[in-house]
Design an enzyme around this catalytic site. Sequence first.
Site, PDB file in Angstrom:
ATOM      1  N   CYS A  14       0.813  -1.221   0.000  1.00  0.00           N
ATOM      2  CA  CYS A  14       0.000   0.000   0.000  1.00  0.00           C
ATOM      3  C   CYS A  14       0.845   1.269   0.000  1.00  0.00           C
ATOM      4  O   CYS A  14       0.572   2.219  -0.752  1.00  0.00           O
ATOM      5  CB  CYS A  14      -0.951   0.006   1.193  1.00  0.00           C
ATOM      6  SG  CYS A  14      -0.161  -0.457   2.758  1.00  0.00           S
ATOM      7  N   HIS A  58      -2.757   6.361   4.599  1.00  0.00           N
ATOM      8  CA  HIS A  58      -1.332   6.477   4.863  1.00  0.00           C
ATOM      9  C   HIS A  58      -0.839   7.834   4.343  1.00  0.00           C
ATOM     10  O   HIS A  58      -1.233   8.268   3.256  1.00  0.00           O
ATOM     11  CB  HIS A  58      -0.545   5.381   4.142  1.00  0.00           C
ATOM     12  CG  HIS A  58      -0.801   4.004   4.653  1.00  0.00           C
ATOM     13  ND1 HIS A  58      -1.493   3.733   5.816  1.00  0.00           N
ATOM     14  CD2 HIS A  58      -0.433   2.794   4.141  1.00  0.00           C
ATOM     15  CE1 HIS A  58      -1.538   2.410   5.995  1.00  0.00           C
ATOM     16  NE2 HIS A  58      -0.904   1.825   4.997  1.00  0.00           N
TER      17      HIS A  58
END
Length: 339
Positions: free
Chosen positions: A135, A248
């Site tokens: 990710c 994130h």
Amino acid sequence: MFKKKDSYVVAVVGATGAVGSEMIEVLAERNFPVSELRPLASERSEGKTVEFKGKNVKVQKLTAESFKGVDIALFSAGADRSLEFCPAAAAAGAVCIDNSSAFRMDPVVPLVVPEVNPHDIAKYTTKGIIANPNCSTIQMVVALKPLHDAAKIKRVVVTTFQSVSGTGAKAMDELLDQTKALLSFQEVEKKVYPHQIAFNCLPHIDKFIENGYTKEEMKMVNETNKIMGDDSIRVTATTVRVPVFRCHSESVNIETEKKLSANEARAILSTAPGVVLYDDPARNVYPLAIDVAGSDDTYVGRIREDESIPNGLNMWVVADNLRKGAATNAVQIAEYLIK
């Protein structure tokens, strides 16, 4: 060879997990041509239902025989299950798009971010598997690729600030439970992480290895080179788990061969596929995890020149790790595949 059809039988392995359920949602949202959804999970989830396009679909137990008639299998159930069941799915005729780390560095398995290297999807035929990158790597390379094309990136220094959803649903529960406990002046329980995550930052994602880095940090190094198709790019990473539920964030510093001003970088990124330029610090405009949650784009802001070197840039990159960092990227690969 993959056969083009009007609609496809799609299996989702790990259908009841954080990413698996997001995959099902993204398939519906993007109106992927699904003739049958086959949700697969472990024995303890067998018989549960997932919602897909207004209907409840029963979850089936994952076995080697689960893939008969499946065209595309989206995997998000961990590396061990992928290593065991991806070959079985491919043998049954499915193309596997695997969200685990199991096959990412396999030299004959393409590692794909559609905005960066869609041409590599065609290499799936050797094993019938396409790997979905980590990710934190996905969002970074979406921002890096257009700058690399313009000025050739020599070096990347990245520090990540990764949400607990990257660990899964249990980690999200742990952050919530610890926060409640602390605000009630109670002791916190630590089950998922080795230290308290609430009101804390852990410079520790995945296992530490011999060189002092973590596996997560080395994933970012190795995957970036493979996706960008350029081993000359030097990458170093520090990955940090932060008490954020979703999305994130990354502080990315790059050094380029050719000089790029901050304004030139903004102009390039403003038209880059999958990128939203969100950069006006004078008005407090920069990407925030709470604003980006639920989006499929990669947001870039705080673009400024690194004054310590002749050809350097700093930027702040934020994306939803469950969507672009996992589920959406996998479904985008499937969309390219059926084209």
